[in-house]
Scaffold this active site. Sequence first.
Site, short mmCIF file in Angstrom:
data_model
loop_
_atom_site.label_atom_id
_atom_site.label_comp_id
_atom_site.label_asym_id
_atom_site.label_seq_id
_atom_site.Cartn_x
_atom_site.Cartn_y
_atom_site.Cartn_z
N HIS A 77 0.82 -1.39 0.10
CA HIS A 77 -0.05 0.00 -0.02
C HIS A 77 0.79 1.12 -0.12
CE1 HIS A 77 0.37 0.98 4.24
NE2 HIS A 77 0.12 -0.38 4.51
N ASP A 79 0.21 4.43 1.24
CA ASP A 79 -0.02 5.34 2.10
C ASP A 79 0.81 4.95 3.36
OD1 ASP A 79 -2.14 3.38 2.15
OD2 ASP A 79 -3.06 4.43 4.11
N ASP A 116 6.38 1.14 7.14
CA ASP A 116 5.04 0.44 6.96
C ASP A 116 4.19 1.48 5.93
OD1 ASP A 116 2.58 -0.48 7.17
OD2 ASP A 116 2.13 -0.07 8.94
N GLU A 146 -4.91 2.17 2.61
CA GLU A 146 -5.01 1.17 3.54
C GLU A 146 -5.00 1.46 4.96
OE1 GLU A 146 -3.29 -2.35 6.01
OE2 GLU A 146 -2.54 -0.15 5.82
N GLU A 147 -4.27 2.44 5.42
CA GLU A 147 -4.11 2.81 6.92
C GLU A 147 -5.59 3.60 7.45
OE1 GLU A 147 -2.17 1.49 8.45
OE2 GLU A 147 -0.14 1.59 7.44
N ASP A 170 3.70 -6.69 3.56
CA ASP A 170 3.25 -5.57 4.37
C ASP A 170 3.24 -6.48 6.05
OD1 ASP A 170 2.27 -3.44 5.58
OD2 ASP A 170 0.14 -3.79 5.13
N HIS A 458 3.10 3.08 13.35
CA HIS A 458 2.01 3.85 13.57
C HIS A 458 2.35 4.64 14.85
CE1 HIS A 458 -1.39 0.95 11.86
NE2 HIS A 458 -0.21 1.04 10.80
#
Length: 486
Positions: A77, A79, A116, A146-147, A170, A458
């Site tokens: 992904h 983003d 990530d 995705e996030e 991922d 994150h």
Amino acid sequence: MSNIFLSLEPKILWNHFYRLTQIPRPSGREEAVRSYVADFARRFGLERLVDEAGNVIVRKPATVGMEARQGVILQAHLDMVPQKNAGTAHDFTKDPIAAVIDGEWVHARGTTLGADNGIGVAAALAVLESGDLRHGPLEALFTVNEEAGMSGALGLKPGLLRGNILLNLDSEDEGELFIGCAGGREATMRFSYSETPVPSGYSGVEIRVSGLRGGHSGMDINLGRGNANKIMNRFLQMGRERHGLLLESIDGGSLRNAIPRESAALVVVPFAQKAAFLDELQALASAIGIELAETDPELRVEAADAALPASVIDDAVAQRLFEAVAASPNGVYRMSEAMAGLVETSNNLARVHSDGYTVSVECLLRSASEEGMQELVDSVARVAERAGTEIVFEQGYPGWKPNPESPILKCMTEVYRNRFGKTPEIRAVHAGLECGIIGAAYPQLDMISFGPTIRHPHSPDEKVEWASVQKFWEFLASTLEEVPAP
């Protein structure tokens, strides 16, 4: 900014990752990185398309002699999660990421790094660029958003992809192959309120909770880390019940898939109760600090004088809000009986914020089973019902059921064993991988998720072990060469 990754291998991968760090790409703002991928494909003469959801698909023919192999889809992904430390000046819509090599790790200065899933994107681009790798027909699927809800994967239409093996790039533990994941569902409670004038004899106080480690609400939910919303709520409940506290505004947490690290609230308390309230707040903060000494040693709780606001949230609404936040499940709800150490069901009480009209309480529910998800949904719904407020559940996304007999799993296990002299661990993950969603649209796909070692995604503590990236690359290249014919 110069490319700090010139000393790292494989250079072709790290060069792409460096370029990604220079492109702002928070969820929902992937225009620039999507253009980067499309321009890359054009430059190398590769077939490319952008679908209705904004995903980019790039195709590369098989190398000579490999045309009969099964088609492989590399998926990552575009983003990244935009998180920064308090006091860090960074605009994720404009500023590049300031990456640092620190010993065995690569991290960023005060922000998320974007490993990530930037490492996965860079690996797919490196495979597409390389003229040295041997492989069958290839597709690279670069999804968006995705996030923040997986809308890219959810919007992927059947019939676009041609391959029958999907390698999701991922995951975050080198040496582990993931064959299943949890599904997720968003829930939002809303407390509508009217504002009431501040009574005479009150004083303004701003309360701040910060310094928590936070982390990924799936991968890190079992670590027992503090939740800034839960902590703040303890202060607010105590202040209201014992010292007449009234709430003016609150802003806690930031993203549903990040364990909340910070919260701020503006309150008023009777001037005659202020000293006692502050003393009790500090005593409670010390007790919470002891509770979280192992998981969150940098916890900070601050209370400072603030200008007296003109109005506050209706106290009856604030009471119902405090009780609902206190009653809401948070953290691990149930562990898996099928796989030791795996979380089956959890809830992240991610966000509590007011906007002048409504206080919203936002959660992200995860479960590997439909039954577990429904039980958690019912539990959260009962909290809202008792609080007398509305709750909205979004449709959510499916989990990915493990298949221990997967042919690509057997192939990759053998490749890893031959390449590195040991057997990889086979796992499922308590996080939302796009495999579940893509597999629902393409049920014929045989899927595996793997990646390098990434810690604290994150959060601004995110880092990737650079040596594991080279190992990940070697494993990916060897796997592509060994994919069998149908």
